[in-house]
Design an enzyme around this catalytic site. Structure first.
Site, PDB file in Angstrom:
ATOM      1  N   ARG A 152       0.809  -1.201   0.529  1.00 18.27           N
ATOM      2  CA  ARG A 152      -0.072  -0.089  -0.080  1.00 18.27           C
ATOM      3  C   ARG A 152       1.041   0.974  -0.226  1.00 18.27           C
ATOM      4  O   ARG A 152       1.765   1.392   0.461  1.00 18.27           O
ATOM      5  CB  ARG A 152      -0.832  -0.583   1.434  1.00 18.27           C
ATOM      6  N   GLY A 153       0.604   2.448  -0.988  1.00 20.68           N
ATOM      7  CA  GLY A 153       0.905   3.639  -0.777  1.00 20.68           C
ATOM      8  C   GLY A 153      -0.034   4.410  -0.947  1.00 20.68           C
ATOM      9  O   GLY A 153      -0.896   4.546  -0.195  1.00 20.68           O
ATOM     10  N   GLY A 156      -2.849   4.605  -3.534  1.00 24.16           N
ATOM     11  CA  GLY A 156      -3.294   3.463  -3.738  1.00 24.16           C
ATOM     12  C   GLY A 156      -2.253   1.987  -3.562  1.00 24.16           C
ATOM     13  O   GLY A 156      -1.691   2.311  -2.786  1.00 24.16           O
ATOM     14  N   TYR A 157      -2.873   0.700  -3.579  1.00 19.29           N
ATOM     15  CA  TYR A 157      -2.322   0.221  -3.380  1.00 19.29           C
ATOM     16  C   TYR A 157      -2.189  -1.783  -4.068  1.00 19.29           C
ATOM     17  O   TYR A 157      -2.193  -0.979  -5.415  1.00 19.29           O
ATOM     18  CB  TYR A 157      -3.276  -0.930  -1.830  1.00 19.29           C
ATOM     19  N   ASP A 272      12.760   8.683 -10.274  1.00 19.26           N
ATOM     20  CA  ASP A 272      12.979   8.242  -9.591  1.00 19.26           C
ATOM     21  C   ASP A 272      13.915   6.799  -8.666  1.00 19.26           C
ATOM     22  O   ASP A 272      13.807   5.716  -8.053  1.00 19.26           O
ATOM     23  CB  ASP A 272      11.734   8.170  -8.771  1.00 19.26           C
ATOM     24  N   SER A 472      21.728   5.990 -42.245  1.00 16.73           N
ATOM     25  CA  SER A 472      22.872   5.328 -40.933  1.00 16.73           C
ATOM     26  C   SER A 472      22.581   5.549 -39.758  1.00 16.73           C
ATOM     27  O   SER A 472      21.806   4.671 -38.992  1.00 16.73           O
ATOM     28  CB  SER A 472      23.766   5.056 -41.108  1.00 16.73           C
ATOM     29  N   ASP A 574      52.416  36.481 -32.973  1.00 14.68           N
ATOM     30  CA  ASP A 574      52.390  36.029 -34.212  1.00 14.68           C
ATOM     31  C   ASP A 574      50.894  35.441 -34.173  1.00 14.68           C
ATOM     32  O   ASP A 574      50.566  35.323 -35.884  1.00 14.68           O
ATOM     33  CB  ASP A 574      52.853  34.529 -34.646  1.00 14.68           C
TER      34      ASP A 574
END
Length: 599
Positions: A152-153, A156-157, A272, A472, A574
């Site tokens: 799970r984050g 969402g999951y 990331d 090419s 020069d």
């Protein structure tokens, strides 16, 4: 320096597939959480849920004995009677300042309520107008059988799942579920749309998590991907006590560099990269590593730069914090991973997120503490060249695979390097004098650098005469192309290489065109190489040139005081290009920069 030794615990394993919480904290008082979600700059910055502000505990009220407010009779008839008061002075309340603070807070809160309510109403109105239809298939239930939640984050999951029918029947997969209720802005909707587009477009690399399909219903978006059952790279780092042997670290980094070089060639920057976003396919010790989580990724052309701050604090590159970056930002993140693999500590550490950012911008990683003194010179050089703060000096992912520390490990197929396009474009637009200077510098290339350039030249499929042409290059791109390359418009970039349409380029000129002066300058042998290159330039390329002609070759306008800017570029004895002018010409120092220095 803090060790990479812990990970936030939870009753549910953190979701390796789920999009991470994108919160940027700028307050020095906010602790940096080791498992904190990626940062992303945003006009509306929310406080981290991990670190709430603590309100002071209510003071304990002390009961005081009442004093007599009257004067009473004096024990001496000669004493002056006490003055009678309407009410007595009470002792100062120990809780008064607390009550005052709480009262002021309440007033501020009540004053802020209308503004907060207005902002919330605006967000609700904006959300009502959002189109959350993605055009994905709505046949999830008929094709996929969802299993238990495995992670799970914040947004969402992830569930384990199986295909119900078709060629993939009974195939175990991972399904990332993103609730549409979490998509509260056009940006968050576009992030999901772009993630699916990138996953769908990128294909054909063994170290890239396989994408199967995307579905949606009224409530959620479902992204079906390969199930990687071996756990995160971070878990294995922790299981080893934070240290890998050099050979074991090489085995990991070769896989990471290969897949990142592939993404960069397709015009995709991950943004990331960290150990949590690399999963093993199985529990086997030598199982394959897969990169996941393209929720913060984006398409980028070779001549384009990105400016939004995204990533994870410990792995973010300096140029990301400066809001001007491209694929080199991923290479920095790989350098941080390499540092952790070899010594078990982070190269940049602080107690707060803003402190980490300051360290990334200002501090140099330490190579003096154990175990660095016991590691090989090549290992330290490899990590240092990935962690140059100037992205122009940093190796690309393809170049890193040719570094002596990696190249000696085992035979590796070197992917085509997107940097070659940038270098050839700059070379074709250079003056004849600068081309001669680059040709002289290319004569000083080391054996390792020549091996890298030979591999890149071979990718461009030279014709029977040993020349590469625009055709090419087109063929080489078509051989390596995915749908992502079209999205990033890399083929359009070929229009800038029209100089090769009627004139081919042999390997000798290719070396001059492809050499990176800034990378070469970062080598220990730079002083010796540049002196030798100038000697060769004196024999074969240097010539008498007046300031006006030099200004014309450099494209300097008539309104600029060229004598002031270019006076030290030419020898007065020069009339030929001086050593200082030679070095500046190689670096492509602009007249604007030179003019600024003279003021």
């Amino acid at each position: 320096m803090g060790g990479c030794t812990s990970k936030p615990s939870s009753s549910v394993k953190p979701n390796p597939y789920a999009p991470k919480d994108a919160v940027l904290q700028n307050d020095d008082s906010t602790p940096a959480h080791p498992g904190k979600s990626p940062v992303r700059s945003s006009p509306a910055v929310k406080a981290s849920p991990f670190f709430p502000f603590y309100t002071p505990s209510p003071a304990r009220h002390r009961r005081n004995k009442s004093r007599d407010g009257g004067g009473g009779e004096s024990k001496s008839v000669t004493s002056t009677p006490l003055r009678q008061l309407a009410r007595a002075f009470h002792p100062p309340s120990p809780a008064r300042h607390i009550r005052d603070v709480l009262r002021r807070r309440k007033e501020k809160k009540e004053a802020a309520l209308p503004a907060a309510r207005q902002q919330k109403e605006e967000e609700e109105r904006e959300e009502v107008g959002l189109d959350k239809r993605f055009g994905f298939s709505k046949e999830l239930q008929s094709r996929i059988e969802l299993g238990e939640e495995i992670g799970r984050g914040h947004f969402g999951y992830t569930c384990s799942a199986k295909f119900k029918k078709g060629e993939l029947k009974d195939q175990e997969v991972a399904v990332k579920v993103i609730p549409k209720s979490k998509m509260t802005s056009a940006i968050s909707i576009e992030d999901v749309r772009r993630e699916v587009k990138i996953l769908r477009a990128l294909s054909g690399h063994q170290n890239l998590v396989q994408f199967y399909d995307a579905f949606e219903d009224n409530a959620n978006v479902y992204i079906v991907m390969e199930l990687c059952g071996g756990g995160e790279l971070l878990d294995r780092i922790l299981a080893r006590g934070g240290k890998y042997s050099e050979d074991d670290a090489k085995a990991v980094l070769i896989q990471i560099l290969n897949v990142v070089a592939f993404c960069h060639l397709q015009g995709v920057v991950h943004r990331d990269l960290k150990p949590e976003n690399f999963l093993y396919t199985s529990k086997e010790e030598n199982s394959m590593l897969k990169v996941i989580d393209f929720g913060l990724s984006d398409f980028v052309r070779p001549d384009e730069r990105l400016n939004d701050i995204v990533g994870s604090a410990y792995y973010v590159a300096p140029e990301v914090l400066h809001r001007s970056y491209t694929t080199e930002a991923d290479v920095w993140s790989i350098g941080v991973i390499a540092y952790i693999l070899l010594c078990g500590s982070r190269p940049f550490w602080a107690r707060t997120e803003s402190g980490i950012f300051r360290a990334v911008l200002k501090a140099d990683p330490s190579f003096d503490e154990p175990p660095w003194p016991s590691l090989s010179f090549e290992a330290k050089d490899f990590v240092k060249r990935l962690l140059y703060k100037d992205p122009r000096k940093r190796m690309t992912a393809s170049q890193a695979l040719m570094h002596p520390w990696i190249a000696g490990y085992k035979k590796i197929d070197i992917p085509f390097d997107i940097l070659i396009f940038k270098q050839i474009k700059a070379y074709l637009r250079s003056s004849s004098l600068r081309k001669a200077a680059l040709m002289a510098l290319s004569k000083t290339l080391t054996t390792d650098e020549l091996l890298y350039l030979k591999a890149q030249f071979a990718h461009l499929a030279p014709n029977k005469n040993g020349l590469i042409t625009l055709d090419s290059i087109r063929l080489a791109l078509a051989t390596n192309a995915t749908e992502a390359m079209k999205e990033s418009r890399i083929p359009d970039f070929l229009a800038l290489l029209n100089g090769l349409q009627y004139k081919g380029m042999d390997f000798e000129e290719f070396c001059a065109a492809s050499i990176s002066v800034h990378q070469h300058e970062s080598l220990d042998c730079w002083e010796q190489s540049i002196r030798h290159a100038y000697e060769l330039f004196e024999m074969n390329g240097n010539r008498v040139i007046v300031i006006e002609e030099l200004a014309s070759e450099l494209g300097v306008g008539s309104s600029i005081p060229v004598h002031t800017i270019l006076n030290d570029w030419i020898r007065h004895t020069d009339g030929k290009l001086s050593f200082l002018g030679f070095v500046k010409l190689l670096h492509g120092v602009s007249t604007r920069q030179s003019l600024a220095k003279t003021r």
